[in-house]
Design a protein around this motif. Structure first.
Motif, mmCIF file in Angstrom:
data_model
loop_
_atom_site.group_PDB
_atom_site.id
_atom_site.type_symbol
_atom_site.label_atom_id
_atom_site.label_comp_id
_atom_site.label_asym_id
_atom_site.label_seq_id
_atom_site.Cartn_x
_atom_site.Cartn_y
_atom_site.Cartn_z
ATOM 1 N N MET A 111 6.472 -4.130 -33.181
ATOM 2 C CA MET A 111 5.249 -4.564 -33.877
ATOM 3 C C MET A 111 4.560 -6.001 -33.287
ATOM 4 S SD MET A 111 3.565 -2.300 -35.312
ATOM 5 C CE MET A 111 2.093 -3.152 -36.156
ATOM 6 N N SER A 112 5.627 -6.853 -32.845
ATOM 7 C CA SER A 112 5.366 -7.939 -32.474
ATOM 8 C C SER A 112 4.549 -8.094 -31.067
ATOM 9 C CB SER A 112 6.492 -8.762 -32.296
ATOM 10 O OG SER A 112 6.136 -10.232 -31.614
ATOM 11 N N GLN A 113 3.579 -8.846 -31.143
ATOM 12 C CA GLN A 113 2.864 -8.895 -29.821
ATOM 13 C C GLN A 113 3.143 -9.765 -28.620
ATOM 14 O OE1 GLN A 113 -1.166 -9.335 -31.000
ATOM 15 N NE2 GLN A 113 -1.081 -7.815 -32.607
ATOM 16 N N ASN A 137 6.041 -9.494 -25.092
ATOM 17 C CA ASN A 137 5.788 -8.082 -24.651
ATOM 18 C C ASN A 137 4.930 -7.761 -23.538
ATOM 19 O OD1 ASN A 137 5.353 -5.356 -24.329
ATOM 20 N ND2 ASN A 137 5.460 -4.768 -26.444
ATOM 21 N N ALA A 185 3.690 -5.368 -22.034
ATOM 22 C CA ALA A 185 2.812 -4.278 -22.228
ATOM 23 C C ALA A 185 1.668 -4.585 -22.874
ATOM 24 C CB ALA A 185 3.528 -3.091 -22.425
ATOM 25 N N TRP A 186 2.207 -5.363 -23.990
ATOM 26 C CA TRP A 186 1.048 -5.640 -24.843
ATOM 27 C C TRP A 186 0.129 -6.754 -24.578
ATOM 28 C CZ3 TRP A 186 -2.533 -4.757 -27.976
ATOM 29 C CH2 TRP A 186 -3.267 -6.054 -28.581
ATOM 30 N N ALA A 220 -0.611 -6.944 -21.259
ATOM 31 C CA ALA A 220 -1.602 -6.320 -20.545
ATOM 32 C C ALA A 220 -2.632 -5.455 -21.295
ATOM 33 C CB ALA A 220 -0.693 -5.030 -19.657
ATOM 34 N N ALA A 221 -2.143 -4.889 -22.246
ATOM 35 C CA ALA A 221 -3.062 -4.241 -23.196
ATOM 36 C C ALA A 221 -4.177 -5.213 -23.663
ATOM 37 C CB ALA A 221 -2.438 -3.779 -24.748
ATOM 38 N N ASP A 249 -5.371 -7.559 -22.216
ATOM 39 C CA ASP A 249 -6.186 -7.805 -21.114
ATOM 40 C C ASP A 249 -7.261 -6.759 -21.133
ATOM 41 O OD1 ASP A 249 -4.843 -9.721 -20.034
ATOM 42 O OD2 ASP A 249 -3.670 -8.973 -18.361
ATOM 43 N N ASP A 250 -6.697 -5.468 -21.042
ATOM 44 C CA ASP A 250 -7.627 -4.414 -21.019
ATOM 45 C C ASP A 250 -8.350 -4.158 -22.241
ATOM 46 O OD1 ASP A 250 -7.248 -3.534 -18.142
ATOM 47 O OD2 ASP A 250 -5.295 -2.363 -18.979
ATOM 48 N N ALA A 251 -7.904 -4.111 -23.378
ATOM 49 C CA ALA A 251 -8.276 -3.683 -24.603
ATOM 50 C C ALA A 251 -9.212 -5.043 -24.886
ATOM 51 C CB ALA A 251 -7.322 -3.529 -25.599
ATOM 52 N N VAL A 282 -13.015 -6.015 -23.053
ATOM 53 C CA VAL A 282 -14.537 -5.823 -23.597
ATOM 54 C C VAL A 282 -14.405 -6.527 -25.133
ATOM 55 C CG1 VAL A 282 -15.512 -3.793 -24.841
ATOM 56 C CG2 VAL A 282 -14.168 -3.293 -22.747
ATOM 57 N N LEU A 307 -20.799 -12.532 -26.377
ATOM 58 C CA LEU A 307 -21.973 -12.027 -26.528
ATOM 59 C C LEU A 307 -22.475 -12.143 -27.932
ATOM 60 C CD1 LEU A 307 -22.146 -8.754 -24.157
ATOM 61 C CD2 LEU A 307 -22.713 -11.130 -23.611
#
Lengths: 93, 1103
Positions: free
Chosen positions: A1-3, A6, A8-9, A11-12, A14-16, A19, A26
């Motif tokens: 669960m640790s962020q 990791n 992959a996280w 990177a996540a 970055d994408d998630a 926005v 904004l």
């Protein structure tokens, strides 16, 4: 669960987060203020240039800039829409 | 007089129509079908900002100042950029504290001070009268235009309008006591009026622009030719006026009493603010689009006829023979005027009753009965306000144009706006500072704007304006402290800002807010923070009797309401704090009850009056008040923190509790995931469980794609929450699975090993195969790579719609962990399947190997027995020829055995590191011919007619023996599976040598074309053909060791062509280069060499 640690996280994020980060920017009051000041300066331009600019050109400029500003407000309004709150949480809190 | 009848009839009919519409809307709302509560109605109701000032006055303003009139509409547009923060915050505060008006918010923020509220109400009252007067003046002027034949029509319709407006206001907006109760009927009526005035204005704009002129260009050109444009541009269109008007109008659109009422008090959903940020500016853009053409058209066509600019909108259709349009414009103007008057009067009447009348009633006990007649008080206030407006028209209307009157009123009303705005964000702002600022601002407004009006009206000496009081020129109202050259309106605005701003800041710094006020203000400044925790049932002993408190509350509310309603409100308050009747109240419950009662009271008499009423009513006795104080003191003592710290601690613990709950939920979910995934090692069951687990917790649909699920390739499963429960999970169709592997998002996720989030609205949304993820149902898709052991095994994609959106980063973190476990489960299932396949292959191999090794042994044994018989014959030793023939037969079978064992050794060696190569210059064509020649007899025996075609000489750096082995295996393969003509072609280009072996056999099915290169695999059953199934596998290993590749081109029934491509470079693809060996022996010695290599390989484990 640790962020942390990791890839992959990261990177996540970055994408998630791309926005989400934009939404945060904004939604910031400072951004709203900056947009208002920018619009103010743009819409002041024909007045500064008047009368050499000509009233027809100034009128066209003002309405064009005004409509663009409204379109930008609509785009921002679409992005700042809060997610459906769950468990009575408020994303502004 | 006859012309007057249509005016009265049309106006009355229009109002009656609006009333019918409002009644219908209220009934519909009562049945739960919202009209007024929609964002469209909210946006349109805000258009009440566009009054007759917009409808008629702005055109007049444009005729004198050109583009300057646009500042009134550009200002709100720019301000709208901040509505999401400011306006929404006020809406949040209204919902929590039941705010009734803009002045109520002011008093709520600043100590619930009745004095401050009364001062602000007086300021608003004074300034709003000219504004209402402006509306009445315009409506009367419009009547004069449509009925010019009637003498004194203004004096006749004026009182009629006053009566109509009083009735209209009372019936629409003042039927109920509580202004915080929404008025759906009024909102719908205002929205309708907004549509009518927009349509009317656009109609007259189009009429002028396209009927009277030939479009925008024509109007502007003719105005320029007539030098109208020059005169307009040369006038007061200064930058300072523009800036001032932009600022004033940006504040006005939210802080004018009627605008605050519609934007904040009538708001039913915070999200409407988001729509209003662009919807309302768009409305203003539309309504102002034709203003300049109308102004120029009026100047060109009516300028010389003596018409004022304010009247152009109506005069143009009247004077150009368009009576129907004139009536439409009249109705538009009527809409603009009535909407503004009604809404403004409602709010100001409420302020007057709450902040002026009630304090007086509280101060004078004989007037206490007036509290029961609060609604009637508001009716009277509304009537007086409208009558005062009419009186103002009578006194000053002829001296000022609409815009001047409007601007004076705007600035006066907005004195409180900066103070409220600052109070919402600056915790240090104090009541004293706010009161001083209101006083200073109001005094400056009156001195700089009202005194000149009175002086010009003759009510004050004109010298006061021209020379200053007592001849002191520095005190001239329109050139204060010598500041001259500015427009009077700009001059007044600057001085009001300076005076009220300075007093506000210094007052707040010199007289800071008390600790209690600061703690209360925290809830307003931090309006977006979570609501404070209400005390639950305490273990503390009850200190108050609930029934006794109820009777006190009922008595308090009965001062304002009928007893039955008062009892209902009291019961509501007790219910909200969880008190039972009969029963007791703990000190903290009692404190909460006080807060509830005060908030309920504030919802119809305002925060300041409610606070005063609570003080008067003494809901808690002194002993109970002490008990409350003790309870709070004990709470604080237990916590050992001051109140502000306590708030922070509560927030911290609330957040901690939320995170813990979230974490616990996540752990439960992951435990369930592990349990479900551990229950089976079957890939299909695992896939179905995985997609099912993701829905609906994370998404409304999920799609799992595994790249190499089985021998046939990829597989996919999908789950959709909207499908029937039994049919929720299903395997995706093969076509969709094939397309998934090339979907850009899947490719990106697999290549990067990172989650990819895409949105249909924001990103390019490539269509998802298999009917999944189709917009508009799904808006978001998050694709997670299934990474295990550093390899991407596939992807898990979650689809979410607008309704059920992902929550990042919380859900993303959990999704990632879920995907990680999913990857492990998929890998386990895949490995399990591979292990099963390997076991199966081993068993099959053992069967094949036993069979193949035994096959030559039987004839070998027979041969040996024959040799034995020959040598053991009595007295007849065998002849050397007989013996040699028998031994050759034995040797042939031994060779076959050796060949089989060599194959096994090669396969074993290749599996552990690849073959060692001894490169040398080899002519490929010659090697091929040599091998064909060597196997000539076997080929003939097998019925194969081999043709060798060497199209050019191909010389490269190859391992001669291994290349020979490649050709041998390919030919043997063709002999075994496709007896018949065999064509061998050798060719090359500059870089690559090609060797193709083509047969005319049965061909190979596409799904077998990859499989046949794997060890122990063949296209047919081992019962149909002999051998281990290692030939092509060894060929591929050797070719790849040379840096080349092999593939097969085949189709069932069309034969097969095996193509070997070898790079011609000396070192290309070289894995290991062994020392060059001597040239190979002649073909007849091939067996020896072959054997030696095998033995060498065994002797040297690294070979």
């Amino acid at each position: 669960m640790s962020q942390r640690g990791n890839p992959a996280w990261n990177a996540a994020a970055d994408d998630a987060g791309a926005v989400a980060r934009w939404r945060r920017v904004l939604r910031a009051p400072l951004f709203g203020g900056a947009v208002a000041v920018l619009g103010f300066l743009v819409l002041l331009w024909p007045l500064v240039r008047s009368p050499s600019m000509g009233v027809a050109a100034a009128d066209a400029f003002l309405f064009g800039a005004w409509a663009s500003f409204i379109a930008m407000l609509a785009a921002i309004a679409r992005v700042v829409r809060p997610a459906v709150p769950r468990n009575h949480e408020d994303d502004d809190a | 007089m006859r012309d007057l009848v249509p005016i009265i009839a049309i106006a009355t009919a229009y109002v009656a129509l609006l009333f019918a519409l409002a009644t219908w809307a209220e009934r519909r709302e009562g049945r739960g079908r919202r009209i007024a509560g929609t964002s469209l109605a909210y946006v349109l109701s805000l258009a009440t900002y566009c009054t007759t000032w917009t409808f008629y006055g702005s055109v007049g303003f444009a005729t004198s100042t050109g583009l300057l009139f646009l500042a009134v509409y550009v200002g709100p547009t720019l301000g709208a950029a901040l509505w999401w923060h400011v306006l929404r915050k006020m809406v949040r505060i209204k919902n929590t504290h039941r705010v009734t008006s803009v002045v109520d918010l002011l008093s709520l923020r600043y100590g619930r001070s009745q004095l401050l509220a009364a001062m602000a109400t007086l300021a608003v009252l004074t300034a709003i009268v000219p504004y209402i007067a402006l509306q009445l003046k315009t409506m009367i002027a419009a009547s004069v235009l449509v009925a010019p034949q009637v003498v004194g029509v203004g004096k006749l319709v004026g009182p009629a309008y006053v009566v109509l407006m009083i009735v209209f206001t009372i019936v629409f907006g003042l039927r109920r006591l509580s202004p915080t109760e929404r008025h759906p009927g009024m909102v719908v009526a205002l929205a309708t009026e907004a549509v009518v005035k927009l349509v009317a204005f656009l109609a007259v704009g189009a009429f002028v622009t396209y009927r009277l002129f030939d479009g925008f260009g024509d109007v502007f050109q003719r105005a320029a030719d007539a030098q109208v444009v020059q005169s307009v541009l040369g006038q007061k269109g200064t930058v300072s006026a523009w800036i001032t008007m932009v600022l004033v109008s940006a504040l006005a659109v939210v802080f004018l009493p009627r605008q605050f009422h519609l934007a904040v008090v009538e708001n039913s959903d915070e999200d409407h603010v988001r729509t209003a940020t662009w919807g309302f500016p768009a409305y203003m853009l539309a309504i102002t689009a034709f203003m300049l053409p109308i102004a120029f058209g009026g100047l060109l066509l009516l300028g010389k006829a003596g018409f004022a600019g304010d009247s152009f909108v109506l005069a143009l259709p009247v004077m150009n023979g368009a009576p129907a349009l004139a009536w439409l414009v009249f109705l538009g103007g009527l809409s603009a005027g009535t909407g503004m008057i009604m809404c403004e009067t409602i709010t100001v009447a409420t302020m007057v009753s709450n902040h002026l009348v009630l304090p007086i009633v509280d101060a004078l006990p004989p007037l206490a009965k007036l509290r029961r007649h609060l609604l009637a008080t508001r009716w009277c206030a509304a009537a007086l306000l409208i009558v005062a407006g009419f009186g103002y028209v009578d006194a000053f209307g002829s001296r000022y144009d609409l815009v001047s009157m409007g601007l004076v009123a705007h600035v006066g009303v907005l004195i409180t706006a900066p103070i409220i705005l600052a109070g919402l964000y600056w915790r240090g702002a104090s009541t004293v500072g706010a009161a001083a600022a209101v006083l200073a601002g109001f005094a400056t407004w009156a001195y700089t704007l009202i005194v000149p009006i009175f002086a010009r009206a003759g009510w004050l000496p004109p010298a006061l304006v021209t020379k200053g009081p007592a001849g002191i020129s520095a005190l001239r109202p329109e050139a204060l402290l010598g500041v001259s050259g500015l427009d009077p309106f700009v001059h007044a605005f600057v001085w009001i800002l300076v005076a009220s701003g300075a007093t506000f800041v210094f007052g707040s710094l010199l007289f800071p807010a008390s600790a209690e006020e600061r703690a209360r203000v925290e809830r307003l400044v931090g309006a977006f923070e979570p609501a404070p925790v209400r005390p639950g049932r305490e273990a503390a002993r009850p200190t108050a009797d609930a029934a006794e408190k109820r009777s006190r509350i009922v008595a308090l509310f009965s001062e304002y309401h009928p007893r039955e309603l008062a009892e209902r409100i009291a019961d509501g308050c007790l219910e909200r704090i969880g008190a039972a009747l009969p029963g007791g109240l703990s000190p903290l419950q009692l404190a909460w009850l006080q807060s509830e009662v005060e908030t309920s009271l504030a919802s119809f008499i305002g925060a300041a009056a409610a606070h005063a009423a609570m003080k008067r009513a003494t809901l808690a006795t002194s002993a109970e008040a002490r008990a409350i104080s003790k309870s709070y003191a004990k709470l604080l003592a237990d916590l050992k923190v001051p109140p502000a710290e306590l708030h922070r601690a509560i927030d911290y613990h609330r957040e901690r509790e939320r995170l813990l709950a979230h974490e616990a939920g996540a752990q439960r979910f992951l435990a369930e995931v592990s349990g479900r995934l551990a229950s089976s090692l079957d890939l299909d069951a695992t896939g179905r469980a995985l997609v099912c687990l993701a829905v609906p917790r994370f998404a409304e649909a999920s799609l799992l794609w595994v790249a190499r699920a089985d021998a046939n390739g990829a597989r996919a499963w999908k789950c959709d929450v909207e499908s029937a429960r039994s049919d929720r999970v299903c395997a995706a169709p093969a076509a969709a699975v094939a397309m998934l592997g090339t979907h850009p998002i899947v490719v990106r996720a697999v290549e990067s090993g990172r989650p990819v989030v895409s949105r249909s609205g924001l990103d390019s949304w490539a269509p998802w195969p298999g009917g999944l993820g189709e917009p508009p149902r799904f808006r978001d898709a998050a694709t997670f790579a299934l990474v295990a052991g550093g390899r991407s095994l596939g992807t898990l994609t979650l689809f979410a719609s607008e309704r059920h959106r992902f929550r990042f980063p919380e859900d993303a973190a959990l999704c990632e962990e879920f995907a990680h476990r999913a990857a492990i489960a998929v890998e386990n299932a895949t490995l399990f399947r591979m292990a099963q396949d390997a076991l199966h292959a081993r068993e099959e191999f053992l069967a094949v190997a036993s069979h193949e090794l035994k096959t030559p042994l039987t004839p070998l044994r027979l041969r040996l027995q024959a040799v034995l018989r020959l040598v053991s014959r009595d007295g007849r030793p065998p002849s050397p020829e007989q013996l040699a023939a028998s031994v050759r037969g034995v040797d042939a079978h031994v060779q076959r055995l050796v060949g089989l064992i060599d194959q096994l050794l090669d396969a074993s060696r290749f599996a552990t590191g690849g073959p060692a190569l001894a490169r040398e210059r080899v002519d490929l064509g010659a090697s091929v011919r040599e091998v064909v020649e060597r196997h000539g007899a076997e080929l003939v025996a097998a019925g194969c007619d081999v043709s060798v075609s060497v199209r050019r000489q191909v010389v490269g750096s190859f391992d001669r023996v291994r290349i020979g082995q490649v050709v041998t295996n390919m030919l043997t393969n063709a002999m075994k599976y496709a007896p018949g003509p065999i064509e061998v072609v050798v060719d090359a280009d500059a870089l690559t040598a090609r060797l193709a072996v083509r047969d005319r056999g049965a061909g190979i099915a596409p799904h077998d074309q990859e499989r046949i290169f794997r060890p122990f695999e063949r296209a047919v059953s081992h019962l149909q053909a002999s051998g281990f199934g290692l030939g092509l596998h060894i060929v591929r290993q050797i070719v790849e060791a040379h840096g080349g590749a092999i593939h097969v081109e085949s189709a069932p029934g069309a034969g097969s062509t095996f193509v070997v491509e070898l790079p011609l470079g000396a070192t290309a693809g070289m894995t290991r280069v062994a020392q060059a060996r001597p040239p190979p022996p002649s073909p007849q010695h091939g067996l020896d060499v072959h054997d030696r290599r095998s033995i060498d390989g065994l002797d040297r484990p690294d070979a």
